[in-house]
Design a protein around this motif. Structure first.
Motif, mmCIF file in Angstrom:
data_model
loop_
_atom_site.group_PDB
_atom_site.id
_atom_site.type_symbol
_atom_site.label_atom_id
_atom_site.label_comp_id
_atom_site.label_asym_id
_atom_site.label_seq_id
_atom_site.Cartn_x
_atom_site.Cartn_y
_atom_site.Cartn_z
ATOM 1 N N CYS A 64 1.449 6.659 -6.977
ATOM 2 C CA CYS A 64 0.380 7.624 -7.276
ATOM 3 C C CYS A 64 0.874 9.056 -7.117
ATOM 4 C CB CYS A 64 -0.825 7.390 -6.367
ATOM 5 S SG CYS A 64 -1.745 5.913 -6.761
ATOM 6 N N MET A 65 1.640 9.317 -6.065
ATOM 7 C CA MET A 65 2.166 10.666 -5.851
ATOM 8 C C MET A 65 3.181 11.042 -6.929
ATOM 9 S SD MET A 65 2.498 10.645 -1.709
ATOM 10 C CE MET A 65 3.153 12.296 -1.625
ATOM 11 N N MET A 117 0.826 -1.210 0.000
ATOM 12 C CA MET A 117 0.000 0.000 0.000
ATOM 13 C C MET A 117 0.859 1.257 0.000
ATOM 14 S SD MET A 117 -3.245 -0.975 2.428
ATOM 15 C CE MET A 117 -2.272 -1.514 3.820
ATOM 16 N N THR A 118 1.985 1.213 0.727
ATOM 17 C CA THR A 118 2.897 2.350 0.737
ATOM 18 C C THR A 118 3.513 2.559 -0.641
ATOM 19 O OG1 THR A 118 3.383 1.921 3.051
ATOM 20 C CG2 THR A 118 4.933 3.326 1.882
ATOM 21 N N THR A 119 3.889 1.467 -1.288
ATOM 22 C CA THR A 119 4.458 1.546 -2.638
ATOM 23 C C THR A 119 3.440 2.102 -3.624
ATOM 24 O OG1 THR A 119 5.881 -0.328 -2.126
ATOM 25 C CG2 THR A 119 5.603 0.224 -4.454
ATOM 26 N N TYR A 120 2.203 1.644 -3.524
ATOM 27 C CA TYR A 120 1.137 2.136 -4.395
ATOM 28 C C TYR A 120 0.939 3.646 -4.209
ATOM 29 C CZ TYR A 120 -3.577 2.976 -6.121
ATOM 30 O OH TYR A 120 -4.665 3.493 -6.770
ATOM 31 N N THR A 121 0.921 4.086 -2.951
ATOM 32 C CA THR A 121 0.765 5.505 -2.659
ATOM 33 C C THR A 121 1.916 6.318 -3.234
ATOM 34 O OG1 THR A 121 -0.430 4.976 -0.639
ATOM 35 C CG2 THR A 121 0.475 7.204 -0.810
ATOM 36 N N ALA A 122 3.130 5.807 -3.104
ATOM 37 C CA ALA A 122 4.298 6.510 -3.635
ATOM 38 C C ALA A 122 4.220 6.640 -5.158
ATOM 39 C CB ALA A 122 5.576 5.772 -3.241
#
Length: 79
Positions: free
Chosen positions: A31-32, A24-29
């Motif tokens: 997206c940003m 989830m952290t990787t996905y958020t990164a």
């Protein structure tokens, strides 16, 4: 085999949850990063960085101390 005490009974699949959090952290990164590429920078914003070598290593050490603590919980969960 998991013991039926405290932390282990509360989160029996801690390793799975840890990797899910990593995903989830990787996905958020991503997206940003994509949003930053699409929208670009705002005019008039100044970015600063370390102007001495010691400040570079101070920042790197702060990042390691901040995010390196996650490994300790993984080690605790395995014992």
């Amino acid at each position: 085999m998991l013991r039926d005490d405290g932390f282990h009974s509360f989160l029996p699949y801690y390793r799975i949850w840890s990797f899910l959090g990593l995903g989830m952290t990787t996905y958020t990164a991503w997206c940003m990063a994509i949003a930053a590429l699409i929208h670009g920078q705002v005019d008039g914003v100044e970015h600063t960085g370390p102007n001495k070598l010691v400040l570079y290593f101070t920042g790197a050490t702060n990042i390691l101390y901040t995010f390196g603590g996650h490994v300790v919980t993984m080690i605790d969960a395995e014992h």
